[in-house]
Write a protein that holds these residues in place. Sequence first.
Motif, PDB file in Angstrom:
ATOM      1  N   VAL A 103       0.748  -1.012  -0.083  1.00 45.77           N
ATOM      2  CA  VAL A 103      -0.075   0.107  -0.025  1.00 45.77           C
ATOM      3  C   VAL A 103       0.807   1.132  -0.096  1.00 45.77           C
ATOM      4  N   SER A 104       1.673   1.324   0.929  1.00 49.14           N
ATOM      5  CA  SER A 104       2.451   2.542   1.167  1.00 49.14           C
ATOM      6  C   SER A 104       4.064   2.270   0.321  1.00 49.14           C
ATOM      7  N   SER A 105       4.454   1.258   0.361  1.00 47.03           N
ATOM      8  CA  SER A 105       5.632   1.066  -0.229  1.00 47.03           C
ATOM      9  C   SER A 105       5.489   0.767  -1.578  1.00 47.03           C
ATOM     10  N   GLY A 106       6.760   0.615  -2.545  1.00 47.40           N
ATOM     11  CA  GLY A 106       6.721   0.543  -3.817  1.00 47.40           C
ATOM     12  C   GLY A 106       7.549  -0.494  -4.304  1.00 47.40           C
ATOM     13  N   ALA A 107       7.555  -0.902  -5.737  1.00 49.08           N
ATOM     14  CA  ALA A 107       8.083  -2.190  -6.203  1.00 49.08           C
ATOM     15  C   ALA A 107       9.576  -1.927  -6.461  1.00 49.08           C
ATOM     16  N   ARG A 108      10.273  -0.676  -6.644  1.00 47.50           N
ATOM     17  CA  ARG A 108      11.688  -0.506  -6.972  1.00 47.50           C
ATOM     18  C   ARG A 108      12.540  -1.051  -6.047  1.00 47.50           C
ATOM     19  N   ILE A 109      13.652  -1.417  -6.325  1.00 46.85           N
ATOM     20  CA  ILE A 109      14.624  -2.281  -5.208  1.00 46.85           C
ATOM     21  C   ILE A 109      15.155  -1.545  -4.194  1.00 46.85           C
ATOM     22  N   PRO A 110      15.255  -0.243  -4.444  1.00 48.17           N
ATOM     23  CA  PRO A 110      15.829   0.634  -3.003  1.00 48.17           C
ATOM     24  C   PRO A 110      14.551   0.629  -1.773  1.00 48.17           C
ATOM     25  N   GLU A 111      13.032   0.748  -2.444  1.00 46.42           N
ATOM     26  CA  GLU A 111      11.997   0.597  -1.525  1.00 46.42           C
ATOM     27  C   GLU A 111      11.924  -0.592  -0.908  1.00 46.42           C
ATOM     28  N   GLN A 112      12.137  -1.627  -1.634  1.00 47.11           N
ATOM     29  CA  GLN A 112      11.887  -2.900  -1.024  1.00 47.11           C
ATOM     30  C   GLN A 112      13.034  -3.139  -0.058  1.00 47.11           C
ATOM     31  N   ALA A 113      14.425  -2.958  -0.438  1.00 51.91           N
ATOM     32  CA  ALA A 113      15.405  -2.852   0.508  1.00 51.91           C
ATOM     33  C   ALA A 113      15.238  -2.206   1.804  1.00 51.91           C
ATOM     34  N   GLU A 114      14.413  -0.790   1.751  1.00 48.17           N
ATOM     35  CA  GLU A 114      14.131  -0.124   2.801  1.00 48.17           C
ATOM     36  C   GLU A 114      13.142  -0.706   3.646  1.00 48.17           C
ATOM     37  N   LEU A 115      12.250  -1.615   3.082  1.00 49.19           N
ATOM     38  CA  LEU A 115      11.180  -1.844   3.793  1.00 49.19           C
ATOM     39  C   LEU A 115      11.578  -3.460   4.585  1.00 49.19           C
ATOM     40  N   SER A 235       4.792  -5.622 -11.260  1.00 43.84           N
ATOM     41  CA  SER A 235       5.449  -4.373 -10.882  1.00 43.84           C
ATOM     42  C   SER A 235       6.836  -4.461 -10.674  1.00 43.84           C
ATOM     43  N   ASP A 236       7.039  -5.683  -9.941  1.00 48.75           N
ATOM     44  CA  ASP A 236       8.423  -5.898  -9.479  1.00 48.75           C
ATOM     45  C   ASP A 236       9.329  -6.005 -10.885  1.00 48.75           C
ATOM     46  N   LEU A 237       8.889  -6.918 -11.748  1.00 54.21           N
ATOM     47  CA  LEU A 237       9.505  -6.921 -13.097  1.00 54.21           C
ATOM     48  C   LEU A 237       9.957  -5.835 -13.933  1.00 54.21           C
ATOM     49  N   VAL A 238       8.902  -4.872 -13.816  1.00 56.11           N
ATOM     50  CA  VAL A 238       9.000  -3.742 -14.821  1.00 56.11           C
ATOM     51  C   VAL A 238      10.041  -2.587 -13.916  1.00 56.11           C
ATOM     52  N   ALA A 239       9.826  -2.661 -12.479  1.00 60.33           N
ATOM     53  CA  ALA A 239      10.751  -1.815 -11.576  1.00 60.33           C
ATOM     54  C   ALA A 239      12.251  -2.027 -11.700  1.00 60.33           C
ATOM     55  N   VAL A 240      12.530  -3.381 -12.131  1.00 59.64           N
ATOM     56  CA  VAL A 240      14.096  -3.923 -12.046  1.00 59.64           C
ATOM     57  C   VAL A 240      15.118  -2.799 -12.842  1.00 59.64           C
ATOM     58  N   GLU A 241      14.409  -2.578 -14.380  1.00 60.83           N
ATOM     59  CA  GLU A 241      15.216  -1.773 -15.101  1.00 60.83           C
ATOM     60  C   GLU A 241      15.598  -0.364 -14.625  1.00 60.83           C
ATOM     61  N   GLN A 242      14.741   0.036 -13.556  1.00 58.68           N
ATOM     62  CA  GLN A 242      14.966   1.676 -13.049  1.00 58.68           C
ATOM     63  C   GLN A 242      16.119   1.405 -12.077  1.00 58.68           C
ATOM     64  N   ASP A 243      16.796   0.427 -11.639  1.00 55.59           N
ATOM     65  CA  ASP A 243      17.542   0.549 -10.504  1.00 55.59           C
ATOM     66  C   ASP A 243      18.676  -0.256 -10.698  1.00 55.59           C
ATOM     67  N   LEU A 244      18.610  -1.527 -11.068  1.00 57.82           N
ATOM     68  CA  LEU A 244      19.485  -2.639 -11.539  1.00 57.82           C
ATOM     69  C   LEU A 244      21.019  -2.253 -12.015  1.00 57.82           C
ATOM     70  N   VAL A 248      24.852  -2.517 -10.063  1.00 57.62           N
ATOM     71  CA  VAL A 248      25.851  -3.081 -10.545  1.00 57.62           C
ATOM     72  C   VAL A 248      27.251  -2.254 -10.114  1.00 57.62           C
ATOM     73  N   GLY A 249      27.273  -1.115 -10.516  1.00 56.83           N
ATOM     74  CA  GLY A 249      28.596  -0.540 -10.442  1.00 56.83           C
ATOM     75  C   GLY A 249      28.902  -0.052  -8.887  1.00 56.83           C
ATOM     76  N   ARG A 250      28.144  -0.686  -8.081  1.00 53.20           N
ATOM     77  CA  ARG A 250      28.383  -0.439  -6.335  1.00 53.20           C
ATOM     78  C   ARG A 250      28.771  -1.492  -5.672  1.00 53.20           C
ATOM     79  N   TYR A 251      28.625  -2.633  -6.179  1.00 53.90           N
ATOM     80  CA  TYR A 251      29.128  -4.006  -5.573  1.00 53.90           C
ATOM     81  C   TYR A 251      30.437  -4.012  -4.806  1.00 53.90           C
ATOM     82  N   GLY A 252      31.294  -3.241  -5.473  1.00 53.15           N
ATOM     83  CA  GLY A 252      32.627  -2.993  -4.804  1.00 53.15           C
ATOM     84  C   GLY A 252      32.568  -2.490  -3.221  1.00 53.15           C
TER      85      GLY A 252
END
Length: 318
Positions: A103-115, A235-244, A248-252
């Motif tokens: 309801v209040s959270s979103g599908a984007r990866i950072p939002e799911q990580a925050e939850l 929603s999860d599938l569509v959101a992946v392209e916005q953040d992934l 990748v460049g931050r894995y280090g």
Amino acid sequence: MAVLFYVLLAALLAVLGWLGWNMLASGRIAARSESQIPMAGKTISIGGDRIHYVNQGAGRPILFVHGLGGQLHHFRHPLFPAIGDGYRLVAIDRAGSGYSTRVSSGARIPEQAELIAKFIDALGLEKPLLVGHSLGGAIALRVALDHPEKISGLALISPLTHFIPTPPKEFGGLYIRSPLMRRVIAGTLAVPASLKNAQQTLDFVFGPQPVPADYAIAGGGYLGLRPSHFHATSSDLVAVEQDLPQQVGRYGEVRMPVGVLFGSRDRVLNHTQHGLSMQGKIEGIEIEILDGIGHMPQFVEAEKVAAFIRRIADRAFA
């Protein structure tokens, strides 16, 4: 003109009737699914969302995050018994999946990580090992990047680690970019179509191993046959392209024990692109490849997956 008008009106009424029939069928299928697989655990309020989770055992905590279209039974059924005693095992339905709401959270990866980070705090988990499967792997990595103080390490099973411009054709029906169309299709066509194509989809996901005979109930498979679950998955599938791609460049930046387990014959995510490619990106990463295994090793090699999790837990909790 009058004839054309009545033809168009008849066509419109036919379409509306067809959509209405599918809406009723979706409701019946969803109700039957929920009656066969009721809630397995408890719920906790995180912001405006209700998160469903199971919690068993005592000891250092291990938190499990499922993948695209999954739910907590992807861990509770095959893995919890194999891991055994000595740990507090917690698995959640991600927001929108299973019996959790979005309801209040979103599908984007950072939002799911925050939850996930807020859930760790709400449940009082002391720096758990985070286990992520498939899309849950990408979310777990984001928790390690954005909230490293919340967890002790990562055990990633068949994880999504790099962006895929074109999803597998078997998932093509989930890629609905329009929020309005996603909502309409979820409530009308999606569930009957998912039921019709279920065996083909599951063969792809589990292959080359067969789909477990008890997957529909014990594995929670039927819970995917609900409009809310389809909407969240799309929603999860569509959101992946916005953040992934940026992630990748931050894995280090990850500075904790990390292990990756992949099947060499994974049809959903290529083990070279998403597994072996992580070598060198995270210092000290451990990568294990199970020969001949597909995307769901926790169902077909539960003991080996449990041993992998315990090994990474030993490093994380040392």
